[in-house]
Write an enzyme that holds these catalytic residues in place. Structure first.
Site, mmCIF file in Angstrom:
data_model
loop_
_atom_site.group_PDB
_atom_site.id
_atom_site.type_symbol
_atom_site.label_atom_id
_atom_site.label_comp_id
_atom_site.label_asym_id
_atom_site.label_seq_id
_atom_site.Cartn_x
_atom_site.Cartn_y
_atom_site.Cartn_z
ATOM 1 N N ASP A 192 0.911 -1.590 0.221
ATOM 2 C CA ASP A 192 0.557 -0.041 0.064
ATOM 3 C C ASP A 192 1.152 1.055 -0.006
ATOM 4 O OD1 ASP A 192 -2.691 -1.284 -0.180
ATOM 5 O OD2 ASP A 192 -2.982 -1.206 2.466
ATOM 6 N N GLU B 255 -2.689 -1.961 -9.350
ATOM 7 C CA GLU B 255 -1.488 -1.396 -9.289
ATOM 8 C C GLU B 255 -1.107 -0.703 -10.567
ATOM 9 O OE1 GLU B 255 -0.493 -5.790 -10.501
ATOM 10 O OE2 GLU B 255 -2.189 -4.681 -9.133
#
Length: 305
Positions: free
Chosen positions: A193, A219
């Site tokens: 994260d 992502e």
């Protein structure tokens, strides 16, 4: 007036200010420097600026702290300097700053150090305003703090309308973090994260205020670039690729770095939301399957627009 008065004055300004001696050892670090860099005074005072905490680079990605440092040059020759550099924030992302360096002399005129003033050279205020607007419109990605997919799609539809009505060109860049699963597997999802936030902030700080950056999903990120043809789009995509490659996070005793693969295309009059992103995605796929950490742009379509 005592030193305390001057410290209060320096701490009241938004710009970062720090003093170094002739050996480039940091003697003072104001609150503006803390806010812009993420490093508090206790973390930097007493360290050499050549210890490379901020890891300044130039526009080409060359590291300046050990070679080409404006501060070192001013201490050497006594000439004030001004330069645009890119600073490594404590949280990993890269922020463009304007630095101004002035020598400090003693009563005999000998150089005993230097003072550097640095200010945010990105559109930081515009970024903050945009974040608040997106939050109100539920267009904000909660993890990274940039726009979400709906925001990117809305921006793209607006640019398509401008293209048809006024002929204003624009392009789309899709980028994907290379081997992101390996980061999660090796360091855990919390670090994953942090990497997503690092990449997102690097992108947001290094595009123009009127371009649109958002998290496309997982992502993957998307950038809608206004008033851009093939060359400008390619230059921006390559610059962002280089900046992400230079960004890094400190995790325990390890440095975490990632690269990104990018695909880009210039929009055409007959494009739809789906078609322009399909082409960018094809270029992204090409980058992924031809070595990663590279930019691919569709030239044939751009030439026919």
């Amino acid at each position: 007036m005592d030193d305390g008065f001057y410290r209060k004055v320096l701490d009241s300004i938004d710009d970062g200010v720090y003093f170094v001696d002739r050996n480039r050892r940091i003697l003072y670090w104001n609150r503006g420097a803390e806010q812009l860099s993420g490093y508090c005074a206790d973390e930097v005072v007493g360290h050499l600026c050549s210890d490379n905490l901020l890891r300044h680079i130039d526009e080409e990605g060359r590291r300046l702290c050990r070679d080409g440092c404006p501060l070192a040059a001013t201490i050497s020759d006594g000439q004030p300097r001004r330069a645009n550099v890119i600073m490594h924030h404590k949280e990993g992302h890269l922020v463009p700053v304007c630095v101004r360096v002035t020598p400090i002399r003693d009563q005999s005129g000998d150089i005993i150090g230097a003072v550097e003033v640095f200010s945010d050279n990105s559109h930081q205020k515009a970024v903050q305003v945009e974040i608040e607007r997106l939050r109100e419109l539920t267009l904000l990605d909660p993890l990274t703090g940039i726009g979400n997919r709906r925001f990117v799609e809305t921006a793209t539809l607006s640019r398509l309308e401008e293209l048809r009505r006024y002929g204003w060109s624009f392009g789309v860049i899709l980028l994907d973090i290379d081997h992101f699963k390996a980061v999660n597997d090796m360091f855990g999802h919390l670090v994953g994260d942090d990497v997503l936030r690092m990449v997102a902030r690097t992108l947001a700080h290094n595009v123009r205020a009127f371009d649109s950056v958002g998290r496309w999903g997982g992502e993957e990120f998307a950038i809608v670039v206004r008033n851009a043809g093939t060359e400008a789009l390619m230059n921006l995509a390559e610059r962002l690729r280089m900046l992400v490659e230079q960004a890094s996070l400190s995790v325990a005793n390890e440095i975490v770095r990632v690269t990104v693969s990018l695909g880009a295309t210039v929009a055409c009059l007959n494009d739809t939301l789906s078609s322009v992103f399909e082409r960018a995605d094809q270029m992204l796929y090409f980058s992924k399957h031809h070595g990663r950490n590279r930019v691919s742009i569709e030239l044939e379509t751009a030439a026919s627009c």
